[in-house]
Design a protein around this motif. Structure first.
Motif, mmCIF file in Angstrom:
data_model
loop_
_atom_site.group_PDB
_atom_site.id
_atom_site.type_symbol
_atom_site.label_atom_id
_atom_site.label_comp_id
_atom_site.label_asym_id
_atom_site.label_seq_id
_atom_site.Cartn_x
_atom_site.Cartn_y
_atom_site.Cartn_z
ATOM 1 N N ARG A 22 5.564 -16.183 -61.757
ATOM 2 C CA ARG A 22 4.188 -16.616 -61.938
ATOM 3 C C ARG A 22 3.687 -17.219 -60.641
ATOM 4 O O ARG A 22 4.440 -17.822 -59.875
ATOM 5 N N ALA A 23 2.388 -17.087 -60.410
ATOM 6 C CA ALA A 23 1.812 -17.614 -59.179
ATOM 7 C C ALA A 23 1.900 -19.123 -59.117
ATOM 8 O O ALA A 23 1.847 -19.712 -58.048
ATOM 9 N N ASP A 24 2.017 -19.825 -60.305
ATOM 10 C CA ASP A 24 2.021 -21.281 -60.274
ATOM 11 C C ASP A 24 3.426 -21.852 -60.145
ATOM 12 O O ASP A 24 3.616 -23.069 -60.196
ATOM 13 N N GLU A 25 4.462 -21.027 -60.020
ATOM 14 C CA GLU A 25 5.800 -21.532 -59.755
ATOM 15 C C GLU A 25 5.862 -22.077 -58.339
ATOM 16 O O GLU A 25 5.103 -21.667 -57.468
ATOM 17 N N PRO A 26 6.789 -23.023 -58.090
ATOM 18 C CA PRO A 26 6.908 -23.552 -56.727
ATOM 19 C C PRO A 26 7.146 -22.413 -55.742
ATOM 20 O O PRO A 26 7.984 -21.543 -55.973
ATOM 21 N N GLY A 27 6.394 -22.422 -54.690
ATOM 22 C CA GLY A 27 6.528 -21.354 -53.706
ATOM 23 C C GLY A 27 6.089 -21.813 -52.342
ATOM 24 O O GLY A 27 5.707 -22.974 -52.134
ATOM 25 N N TRP A 28 6.133 -20.882 -51.397
ATOM 26 C CA TRP A 28 5.780 -21.176 -50.013
ATOM 27 C C TRP A 28 4.752 -20.171 -49.529
ATOM 28 O O TRP A 28 4.769 -18.998 -49.940
ATOM 29 N N LEU A 29 3.894 -20.631 -48.640
ATOM 30 C CA LEU A 29 2.939 -19.757 -47.969
ATOM 31 C C LEU A 29 3.461 -19.519 -46.556
ATOM 32 O O LEU A 29 3.687 -20.472 -45.798
ATOM 33 N N VAL A 30 3.645 -18.259 -46.212
ATOM 34 C CA VAL A 30 4.255 -17.900 -44.930
ATOM 35 C C VAL A 30 3.415 -16.803 -44.287
ATOM 36 O O VAL A 30 2.838 -15.958 -44.977
ATOM 37 N N GLY A 31 3.337 -16.803 -42.968
ATOM 38 C CA GLY A 31 2.710 -15.701 -42.261
ATOM 39 C C GLY A 31 1.541 -16.120 -41.409
ATOM 40 O O GLY A 31 1.065 -17.269 -41.463
ATOM 41 N N GLU A 32 1.072 -15.174 -40.620
ATOM 42 C CA GLU A 32 -0.007 -15.438 -39.688
ATOM 43 C C GLU A 32 -1.315 -15.636 -40.418
ATOM 44 O O GLU A 32 -1.564 -15.047 -41.469
ATOM 45 N N GLU A 33 -2.154 -16.494 -39.827
ATOM 46 C CA GLU A 33 -3.469 -16.762 -40.397
ATOM 47 C C GLU A 33 -4.196 -15.447 -40.670
ATOM 48 O O GLU A 33 -4.298 -14.585 -39.801
ATOM 49 N N GLY A 34 -4.657 -15.280 -41.893
ATOM 50 C CA GLY A 34 -5.356 -14.057 -42.275
ATOM 51 C C GLY A 34 -4.444 -12.967 -42.801
ATOM 52 O O GLY A 34 -4.919 -11.941 -43.269
ATOM 53 N N ALA A 35 -3.127 -13.179 -42.713
ATOM 54 C CA ALA A 35 -2.183 -12.161 -43.211
ATOM 55 C C ALA A 35 -0.971 -12.850 -43.831
ATOM 56 O O ALA A 35 0.170 -12.462 -43.606
#
Length: 620
Positions: free
Chosen positions: A423-436
């Motif tokens: 699920r999208a609301d599970e603990p997660g991380w945002l990774v990657g270049e701005e805009g991608a």
């Protein structure tokens, strides 16, 4: 699907149905007649499906030499349009050899066109010039408008390749005359679209817009299969020259989608240049890595070889991928003095010297100034104003422009689940270049990387990383002796890689490739650290047992696993982290000056009322 694509699909379906009806009769000549029409339904670069097989079936059954000759030419044309020029050459040569003995100028013109299509690569230039001249001589005394159109288009293409503006103008006038005399939409479409290309070269945007609108109407009337491709090529060139960012992004998306769907490297390479022009460095970098991450060896030396290598070299030079810029300069150097065109000379993409200059300038190598001078002279000669002005702009700085890259907990609001997340609301991380960016699950290795990136140039013990990621000061490890840290085979592999790195360092130094030198030195130091960690006094191999050693192994495995997950989405980012993060008993992140990054290590606040606690600033 765009209107032109729909019409092309309908035309192709109708031609295939006609062939099936002819096949059912068992009449070889009727099969030949319908098979000869099959290439007309193909779009350039799109997989031909069963068309070559059907033409070959008719070719094998053909009785008369003329039919077999014309079918061999049709087969060559089908293979080239389908992106497999290597299979076309033998059939084109057979067709020319047979046609020479038939004494029929119309058949000879048809097969010379196929021979030109089959010899469209960068190494066939001299043969292409001779074939184009012979085709022009043959069609000069034919009344069929289609044969005459073919002769003019090939002379136009070779005139552009030679940067002969007078010859370009003469062939454009010939197309105008043919359209007027024949009253047909197809010659008028080619006249309008090719004049639009020249108008763009001469900075005549309003004229180009008018001609593009005319070409759209005429192409639809003529049911031209490549109408959509022609219009997108012209629109992309216009967007670059006008600096229209919205149009650049729109065309980049169209090029990227088509290149991926049909597996056409040149179209994807053009998408990378458009992404770069639109300021979307991250997307351009991803395309560069997709197409040439392992080098240019797999780029086919076909009609779009120069276009593909030139586009990717420009992206590599701008983003300071020095290894690819150097390889691109070497591949392009033999073709200086020539234009870079897309298939059919629909649009002008500058001169080879321009791209060589950009690559050499990025590398700081001699020869950049002379290549720039040759490019300026060529642009002035043909009146290519925008291209001349582009060369007058400052060269990219000696160091790459910084990238902004996320690596922190909490996917962006509204982001879908990442791989491994239910699920999208599970603990997660945002990774990657701005805009991608992309979402990843909560991996222990990401915690380790975040800590190291936030403390650049600082040694951090594996024990501290493991304790921090575990959420408590102690480690859940016990003392035990579980064997040697590295066996003889692993140590031998380390030493072999060190020998390889020493050789690669010499090569990188010869090319003054500072970025590659820095990466190789980092890898060499990391290997030496592994060897030192695995051996004690006298080179004896150490054994597991201590808490610190268990922490070292756990951190290394966690970081490797996290980078493997990153690589699935963004291979260049994973490679950058592998090059700059060192794990061992003591772990460390050192910035690569050739690939600067501004790391965003804390979540940005969600949209809402104004607030003052914006979190820690991104760390460089």
């Amino acid at each position: 699907m765009e209107a032109g694509s729909v019409r092309a699909a309908d035309t192709r379906a109708g031609l295939l149905a006609a062939y099936e009806r002819a096949r059912a009769t068992g009449d070889a000549e009727l099969m030949a007649a319908t098979a000869l029409e099959l290439p007309s339904g193909l779009r350039f670069g799109v997989h031909p499906g069963q068309v070559p097989a059907l033409i070959h079936e008719a070719y094998a059954a053909a009785v008369s030499p003329a039919s077999r000759c014309r079918l061999a030419a049709a087969l060559a044309r089908a293979w080239v349009y389908g992106g497999d020029a290597g299979r076309a050459v033998a059939f084109a040569r057979e067709a020319v050899a047979v046609a020479d003995g038939l004494g029929d100028p119309a058949v000879l013109a048809e097969v010379l066109d196929a021979a030109l299509v089959a010899h469209w690569g960068p190494d066939d230039f001299a043969e292409r010039l001779a074939l184009a001249e012979r085709l022009a001589d043959t069609t000069a005394h034919l009344t069929d408008p289609e044969r005459r159109l073919t002769g003019h288009l090939w002379r136009l293409t070779t005139a552009w390749e030679c940067l002969d503006l007078v010859a370009v103008q003469r062939q454009l006038r010939a197309l105008d005359t043919l359209a007027e005399e024949s009253g047909r939409a197809r010659p008028a479409f080619f006249a309008a679209s090719r004049r639009a290309a020249l108008a763009l070269v001469h900075d005549e945007i309003d004229t180009a817009d008018r001609l593009m609108a005319t070409a759209r109407e005429l192409g639809a009337e003529a049911a031209e299969p490549d109408l959509d491709a022609v219009l997108h090529s012209l629109a992309a060139a216009r967007a670059r020259q006008s600096g229209d960012v919205a149009a650049l992004r729109r065309e980049a998306a169209a090029f990227e989608e088509f290149g991926a769907a049909e597996g056409v490297p040149s179209v994807s390479a053009e998408a990378a240049v458009l992404r770069l022009a639109a300021g979307e460095d991250g997307r351009a970098r991803r395309l560069l890595d997709l197409l040439a991450g392992a080098g240019f060896a797999k780029v086919p030396r076909d009609v779009d070889f120069l276009l593909t290598v030139a586009c990717l070299s420009e992206v590599a030079a701008t983003l300071h991928r020095h290894d690819l810029a150097a390889e691109g300069a070497r591949l392009l150097a033999p073709f200086t003095g020539r234009a870079v065109l897309n298939a059919g000379a629909v649009t002008f993409h500058g001169v080879v010297d321009d791209y060589v200059h950009r690559a050499l300038a990025a590398l700081g190598l001699p020869g950049a100034a002379s290549a720039r001078g040759a490019a300026v002279a060529a642009y002035r000669r043909i009146g290519a104003g925008w291209w001349s002005r582009r060369l007058a702009e400052p060269a990219p700085p000696p160091t790459a422009r910084p990238r902004t890259v996320h690596l922190h907990p909490g996917p962006a609001p509204g982001a879908g689940p990442g791989p491994g997340q239910d699920r999208a609301d599970e603990p997660g991380w945002l990774v990657g270049e701005e805009g991608a960016t992309f979402a990843l699950p909560d991996l222990r290795g990401l915690h380790h990387l975040r800590t190291l990136l936030g403390r650049p140039g600082t040694d951090v013990s594996a024990g501290e990383l493991a304790a921090t990621a575990s959420g408590h000061p102690g480690l859940a490890v016990t003392e035990s002796d579980t064997g040697e840290i590295a066996d003889r085979q692993a140590l031998a592999a380390y030493h072999r890689r060190l020998d390889d790195i020493d050789a690669e360092l010499d090569d990188a130094a010869e090319w003054a490739d500072q970025g590659r030198l820095d990466r190789l030195r980092l890898e060499r130091e990391a290997l030496l650290d592994e060897i030192r960690a695995a051996t004690g006094l006298g080179g004896r191999r150490r054994r597991f047992g201590s808490t610190d050693e268990r922490a070292r192994v756990a951190v290394r495995k966690a970081v490797v696993a996290a980078l493997d997950r990153v690589a699935r989405h963004d291979a260049p980012l994973a490679r950058l982290l592998r090059d700059t993060v060192r794990t061992g008993a003591s772990c460390r992140y050192d910035q690569d000056p050739a690939r600067p990054v501004t790391w965003l290590l804390d979540p940005r606040p969600r949209p809402g009322p104004p607030r003052t606690d914006f979190g820690a600033p991104g760390r460089g």
